[in-house]
Motif scaffolding. Structure first.
Motif, PDB file in Angstrom:
ATOM      1  N   THR A 198       4.216 -20.030 -48.562  1.00 32.04           N
ATOM      2  CA  THR A 198       5.452 -19.365 -48.167  1.00 32.04           C
ATOM      3  C   THR A 198       6.416 -20.353 -47.520  1.00 32.04           C
ATOM      4  O   THR A 198       6.033 -21.428 -47.052  1.00 32.04           O
ATOM      5  CB  THR A 198       5.162 -18.235 -47.176  1.00 32.04           C
ATOM      6  OG1 THR A 198       4.651 -18.803 -45.961  1.00 32.04           O
ATOM      7  CG2 THR A 198       4.146 -17.248 -47.752  1.00 32.04           C
ATOM      8  N   SER A 199       7.690 -19.977 -47.482  1.00 35.56           N
ATOM      9  CA  SER A 199       8.700 -20.839 -46.877  1.00 35.56           C
ATOM     10  C   SER A 199       8.452 -21.017 -45.384  1.00 35.56           C
ATOM     11  O   SER A 199       8.708 -22.094 -44.825  1.00 35.56           O
ATOM     12  CB  SER A 199      10.095 -20.259 -47.117  1.00 35.56           C
ATOM     13  OG  SER A 199      10.195 -18.938 -46.584  1.00 35.56           O
ATOM     14  N   GLU A 200       7.947 -19.957 -44.713  1.00 34.73           N
ATOM     15  CA  GLU A 200       7.656 -20.055 -43.282  1.00 34.73           C
ATOM     16  C   GLU A 200       6.543 -21.068 -43.027  1.00 34.73           C
ATOM     17  O   GLU A 200       6.622 -21.883 -42.100  1.00 34.73           O
ATOM     18  CB  GLU A 200       7.259 -18.691 -42.710  1.00 34.73           C
ATOM     19  CG  GLU A 200       8.381 -17.663 -42.668  1.00 34.73           C
ATOM     20  CD  GLU A 200       8.591 -16.969 -44.017  1.00 34.73           C
ATOM     21  OE1 GLU A 200       7.821 -17.271 -44.963  1.00 34.73           O
ATOM     22  OE2 GLU A 200       9.508 -16.145 -44.111  1.00 34.73           O
ATOM     23  N   LEU A 242       5.686 -23.504 -45.020  1.00 32.25           N
ATOM     24  CA  LEU A 242       6.189 -24.815 -45.395  1.00 32.25           C
ATOM     25  C   LEU A 242       6.995 -25.428 -44.258  1.00 32.25           C
ATOM     26  O   LEU A 242       6.838 -26.614 -43.928  1.00 32.25           O
ATOM     27  CB  LEU A 242       7.044 -24.700 -46.645  1.00 32.25           C
ATOM     28  CG  LEU A 242       7.663 -26.007 -47.161  1.00 32.25           C
ATOM     29  CD1 LEU A 242       6.582 -27.003 -47.543  1.00 32.25           C
ATOM     30  CD2 LEU A 242       8.580 -25.726 -48.351  1.00 32.25           C
ATOM     31  N   LEU A 243       7.849 -24.617 -43.619  1.00 29.82           N
ATOM     32  CA  LEU A 243       8.631 -25.112 -42.489  1.00 29.82           C
ATOM     33  C   LEU A 243       7.733 -25.520 -41.339  1.00 29.82           C
ATOM     34  O   LEU A 243       7.945 -26.558 -40.704  1.00 29.82           O
ATOM     35  CB  LEU A 243       9.625 -24.038 -42.030  1.00 29.82           C
ATOM     36  CG  LEU A 243      10.459 -24.374 -40.788  1.00 29.82           C
ATOM     37  CD1 LEU A 243      11.284 -25.634 -41.031  1.00 29.82           C
ATOM     38  CD2 LEU A 243      11.348 -23.203 -40.409  1.00 29.82           C
ATOM     39  N   TYR A 284      -3.130 -25.695 -43.150  1.00 27.81           N
ATOM     40  CA  TYR A 284      -2.039 -25.313 -44.046  1.00 27.81           C
ATOM     41  C   TYR A 284      -2.429 -25.137 -45.512  1.00 27.81           C
ATOM     42  O   TYR A 284      -1.603 -24.680 -46.301  1.00 27.81           O
ATOM     43  CB  TYR A 284      -0.910 -26.350 -43.950  1.00 27.81           C
ATOM     44  CG  TYR A 284      -0.314 -26.416 -42.572  1.00 27.81           C
ATOM     45  CD1 TYR A 284       0.662 -25.519 -42.170  1.00 27.81           C
ATOM     46  CD2 TYR A 284      -0.755 -27.361 -41.649  1.00 27.81           C
ATOM     47  CE1 TYR A 284       1.196 -25.570 -40.898  1.00 27.81           C
ATOM     48  CE2 TYR A 284      -0.234 -27.414 -40.370  1.00 27.81           C
ATOM     49  CZ  TYR A 284       0.739 -26.515 -39.999  1.00 27.81           C
ATOM     50  OH  TYR A 284       1.255 -26.569 -38.731  1.00 27.81           O
TER      51      TYR A 284
END
Length: 224
Positions: free
Chosen positions: A2-4, A6-7, A132
């Motif tokens: 997800t983008s979250e 990844l950030l 992660y």
């Protein structure tokens, strides 16, 4: 991924690659003693070496060291001995190199190999994978994690070497340079202390060890 997540991973990479540790102390000393340009291969080796380590850990190497803990012990103590030797070499440097003397900065492949004897690098790589990487998605996500660590680490490495380069005008006096190199050697030795102390308090090479060298980052681990 997800983008979250990844950030959060990008922030993790910045925090671990940018905070003081053996790599950054050596890049700072190299930038000061050899200049930014002659330290480029060292910087590239650190970035690529960390990315390669994340890739290897994610594709199964971490399981080998979990199955045979003695291998980790051997690398841990061999790495500590090697870094003490490097600290001695840094601490005994007596003049800023202009490229015409015998002293040489670390090469690309030396910097890549150094990651395998760097306790903080082991903790960073395993922390990246265990926190992660989603279960069952290693073949697609692990290369991405490795690439991100390589890319994010590059400007962090350049910043430390650049800071060393900026100090060169102040190091033309032998006494000042000698003091600087001794301080860098001491800091390199001190950077080993947290990882050595952490051994015995928690299982080796866990993400928990990262809290010693980097600011805390609260994330929600991937649950698949």
């Amino acid at each position: 991924m997800t983008s979250e997540l990844l950030l959060a991973y990008v922030l993790f990479c910045f925090a671990t690659a940018g905070t003081p540790g053996p790599n950054n102390m050596m890049l700072l000393a190299s930038g000061a003693n050899f200049g930014f340009r002659r330290t480029v291969l060292h910087m590239a080796g650190v970035s690529c070496g960390m990315g390669f380590m994340v890739l290897c850990m994610g594709l199964g190497l971490g399981g080998v060291f979990k199955a045979f803990p003695v291998l980790h012990e051997i690398l841990r103590w061999a790495g500590a001995a090697y870094m003490l030797w490097l600290a001695w070499k840094i601490g005994t440097a007596t003049k800023v190199s202009d490229g015409r003397v015998g002293a040489k900065p670390m090469t690309f492949f030396q910097a890549v190999a150094f990651q395998w004897v760097n306790p903080k690098a082991w903790a960073m790589a395993l922390g990246a994978v265990t926190t992660y990487a989603p279960e069952g998605g290693a073949w697609t996500v692990i290369p991405l994690l490795a690439a991100i660590f390589t890319v994010v680490g590059a400007p962090c490495n350049a910043a430390w070497a650049g800071f060393g380069q900026g100090m060169r005008p102040f190091l033309d006096r032998p006494a000042v340079l000698r003091t600087f190199n001794v301080v860098m050697a001491v800091l390199l030795v001190i950077s080993l202390y947290p990882m050595m102390i952490e051994h015995g308090k928690a299982p080796p090479l866990t993400a928990r060890a990262l809290a010693v060298d980097a600011p805390a980052i609260v994330v929600t681990p991937w649950r698949g």
